[in-house]
Write a protein that holds these residues in place. Sequence first.
Motif: not given
Length: 445
Positions: A380, A384-387, A400-401, A404, A412, A427, A430
Amino acid sequence: MSDETPARPAPRVGLVSLGCPKALVDSERILSRLRAEGYEFSRKYQGADVVIVNTCGFLDSAKAESLAAIGEAMAENGRVIVTGCMGAEPDAILARFPNVLAVTGPQQYEQVVAAVHQAAAPAHDPFLDLVPPQGIRLTPRHYAYLKISEGCSNRCSFCIIPHLRGDLVSRPAAEVLREAEQLVKAGVKELLVISQDTSAYGLDLKYAPSPFHDREVRAKFLDLARELGSLGAWVRLHYVYPYPHVDEVIALMAEGKVLPYLDIPFQHAAPNVLKAMKRPAAQEKTLERIKRWREICPNLAIRSSFIVGFPGESEDDFAFLLDWLKAAELDRVGCFKFEPVAGAAANALPDQVPDEVKAQRHRRLMETQQAISAKLLKRKVGSRQKVIIDAVTATGATGRSAADAPEIDGTVHVAARRPLKVGEIVTVKIERADAYDLHGSVVGY
Ligand code: SF4
């Protein structure tokens, strides 16, 4: 001097909530009812007129914890009502604590409330006391558990939940949706769908439709998931079994309607252990199923739990499980050593596994999974992750993404240029991964 009688102060209720998220939902319902009747709550034993202890009776260790909590409440306050799973065994409680005021079983909200009335009569007119329409929640404001059914119609040999809570009873879809809608209106950003067997939702109702706004919604896992997904909050599904019809829900995940996350308690992989456990969907070819799900939704995260040292589990069975884990590459895994639960059928099975073997298998499984988890998290880095932000820290925030769930999965750690708010979804790019957690910086608000 006024000749008006001074208003009697509202009685105060203390609550100790033990056990799983389902028990937490029960506690919330009890508190919502009491709040509506004008009761106040006390965080301290000393300030409470009566203390409710919501117990867990799933494992013997949970029972011991429940008894210890009752003992503490008796010593600190002395006016105690016991409810929850362990309340289904009143004799065990009364033998230790003959002076508890009442013992009620799981989901016996009416009896708990009646016992509170007896212990400390409500002071207020319920019509004047406003409870927020979404009820009282014990989880932080930005996420909430949504219980869609009670009980379970499976008969896993290590479990006494069906004995404690009865067979599956689903809530009508419209009732669940109305509650979910209220929660979202009250600011909840993430709905955690729970039950003992989420994929079996509605079977007992024969999928009967119920009216919600301008339409009829069937009490069906897929239909409910779709409707929940249209409310504008994250929707996370817990306790799903790998039945073929789950494929349809994975398609909703691929469309972004519900989070690409599945919590599936596989418990084991070796066919003879699954058979001895009497697990639902034990016949399904789970590795193929997982592969198919990942084809439909490539970013699907799967969390699961396993039991090692189940009676009859041979070294070969355990090796099978480790190979299965390496092939399945699950994102998150919890592991328990088999523990006999009083009243469970598995206790009478032959070939109980010695404690030292259980401990050794537990360690080996966790080591295997740690390597898998570290490898998956490393993939990862750079993405790019939404958190969703859970807590604000001095240097940024933790969140948390989509992969999780709160309390059970990873975190995160987020660096940000401007202060973040709890419940905000940002966003994050990582930048680093360790065995269980991710680290990154906000690149979009
Ligand atoms: S599915 Fe099995 S383990 Fe889960 S509550 Fe039902 S009987 Fe117990």
